[in-house]
Design an enzyme around this catalytic site. Structure first.
Site, short mmCIF file in Angstrom:
data_model
loop_
_atom_site.label_atom_id
_atom_site.label_comp_id
_atom_site.label_asym_id
_atom_site.label_seq_id
_atom_site.Cartn_x
_atom_site.Cartn_y
_atom_site.Cartn_z
N ASP A 34 -85.23 55.55 -59.31
CA ASP A 34 -85.95 55.63 -60.60
C ASP A 34 -85.07 56.25 -61.68
O ASP A 34 -85.28 56.01 -62.87
CB ASP A 34 -87.24 56.44 -60.44
N ALA A 69 -89.40 50.99 -61.23
CA ALA A 69 -88.68 51.38 -62.44
C ALA A 69 -88.38 50.21 -63.41
O ALA A 69 -88.76 50.26 -64.58
CB ALA A 69 -87.40 52.11 -62.04
O1 MRU Z 1 -94.35 55.24 -58.21
P1 MRU Z 1 -93.65 53.91 -58.11
O2 MRU Z 1 -94.29 52.98 -57.15
O3 MRU Z 1 -93.43 53.29 -59.46
O4 MRU Z 1 -92.23 54.29 -57.52
C1 MRU Z 1 -91.30 53.26 -57.34
C2 MRU Z 1 -90.06 53.68 -56.66
O5 MRU Z 1 -89.84 54.84 -56.36
C3 MRU Z 1 -89.04 52.61 -56.42
O6 MRU Z 1 -88.29 52.87 -55.28
C4 MRU Z 1 -88.08 52.56 -57.63
O7 MRU Z 1 -88.80 52.47 -58.82
C5 MRU Z 1 -87.13 51.43 -57.55
S1 MRU Z 1 -87.90 49.90 -57.90
C6 MRU Z 1 -86.71 48.70 -57.91
#
Ligand code: MRU
Length: 346
Positions: free
Chosen positions: A239, A52
């Site tokens: 997210d 995120a």
């Molecule tokens: O699909 P992604 O890899 O972007 O998903 C990321 C996540 O779900 C993480 O846990 C979230 O973004 C937190 S990152 C600090």
């Protein structure tokens, strides 16, 4: 914190965005340079940059690239709005993307009437500030989480909420780096995180490089590992956090939280305040990205399901706030009943 968290997954150098290409890990550490807003949009969609906060930072720099590529100055404000809409569309669930773009937009509007060069300089400074503030927030989140990590503990994490997913240090993983620095002995269990394998490819890689004791498990092993008494806490990122405290995070997080409740294990969600969305009342309103079937039916280049099988591939799920022990931000550790407005101001 160790050298291993010193790499930058997203950065701005010269006049380009430099990304550590996360689709190439763990086999190869490859940095790519992006020169246009379209490059940045594609990199976010293809998850060369992911997580995120990292996609918010990349989009902020991408917006600047888009404005810089603007030929005439006919209507720069309209161009900016167009670019904001374009980039915000790259991935819908992590609110940090929209948050960063709206912050860039406010900066642009605040320099109205000033010379073009002044406006452009202010815009790139804002993107840099977003990156730097994320780093500071993550370090503080790491201190808060490390206070919760006791000698001998086992902690389960899902997906990758580490340095790769942020400006530096990570959110859920930041506590591991601080705890290690403090000399605490603990053990991390990393879910592999099907279908894109962020846990196997990224979390395991990142933690191993930092010298953190990490054990990789398949997603469907979490209940067994918990039942064996090996897990004393779950720490994950987010997210988007809705006003009532419901949390969107990588698909599978909800299941982990249900298991944790069954086994009486606390669940901590770590995120900077840029992940909090007071515009959304509860988790049912969070847009959930659906990704292509190929991620599920192709494994390591090989097809593992029949041609034309129906596939459902939501990239995120929503963990109800009732299953969350505390939300950890740069402003502190918040236990229920959580007032999200308080979380924002600390
Ligand atoms: O699909 P992604 O890899 O972007 O998903 C990321 C996540 O779900 C993480 O846990 C979230 O973004 C937190 S990152 C600090």
């Amino acid at each position: 914190m160790g050298e291993s968290t010193a790499f930058r997954s997203v950065h701005f150098q010269g006049h380009s965005v430099v990304l550590l290409d996360q689709t190439r890990l763990p086999e190869a550490v490859v940095f790519i340079e992006l020169h246009t807003i379209e490059d940045v949009y594609q990199a976010i969609r293809e998850m060369r940059v992911r997580g995120a906060p990292a996609i918010g930072i990349a989009a902020a720099y991408g917006l600047w690239l888009g404005m810089r590529g603007q030929p005439g100055a006919a209507d720069l404000d309209a161009a900016l709005d167009r670019h904001v809409r374009y980039l915000a569309n790259a991935r819908p669930t992590a609110v940090n993307l929209e948050w960063a773009l709206q912050r860039m937009r406010r900066n642009w509007m605040a320099t109205h009437g000033q010379e073009r060069s002044v406006r452009f300089a202010a815009l790139i400074e804002e993107a840099r500030a977003i990156e730097q503030e994320d780093e500071v927030a993550n370090r503080v989140i790491g201190e808060h989480l490390a206070d919760l990590i006791k000698e001998g503990m086992g902690i389960l994490t899902h997906c990758n909420a580490g340095a790769l997913a942020t400006s530096r240090y990570g959110t859920a993983l930041a506590g591991f780096y601080v705890a290690k620095e403090r000399g605490v002995n603990f053990r991390v269990f990393a879910d592999e995180t099907r279908p894109v394998l962020q846990g196997a490819r990224l979390t395991a890689w990142e933690l191993m490089h930092a010298g953190v004791d990490v054990t990789l498990i398949c997603d469907n092993m979490a209940a067994a590992v918990m039942s064996q008494g090996k897990v004393q806490a779950v720490m994950v990122g987010a997210d988007r956090i809705a006003t009532n405290g419901d949390v969107a995070n990588k698909i599978g997080t909800h299941g982990v939280a249900v298991l944790a409740r069954h086994f009486g294990i606390p669940v901590y969600v770590a995120a900077p305040t840029s992940t909090v969305d007071l515009g959304i009342a509860d988790g049912t309103l969070i847009p959930i990205e659906e990704r292509k079937a190929e991620e599920v039916v192709v494994f390591n280049g090989r097809r593992v399901a029949p041609e034309d099988v129906n596939v459902y591939n939501p990239a995120f799920d929503v963990t109800p706030h009732q299953l969350i022990t505390a939300i950890v931000t740069e402003n502190g550790v918040f236990y229920p009943p959580i007032d999200l407005r308080q979380v924002l101001v600390g």
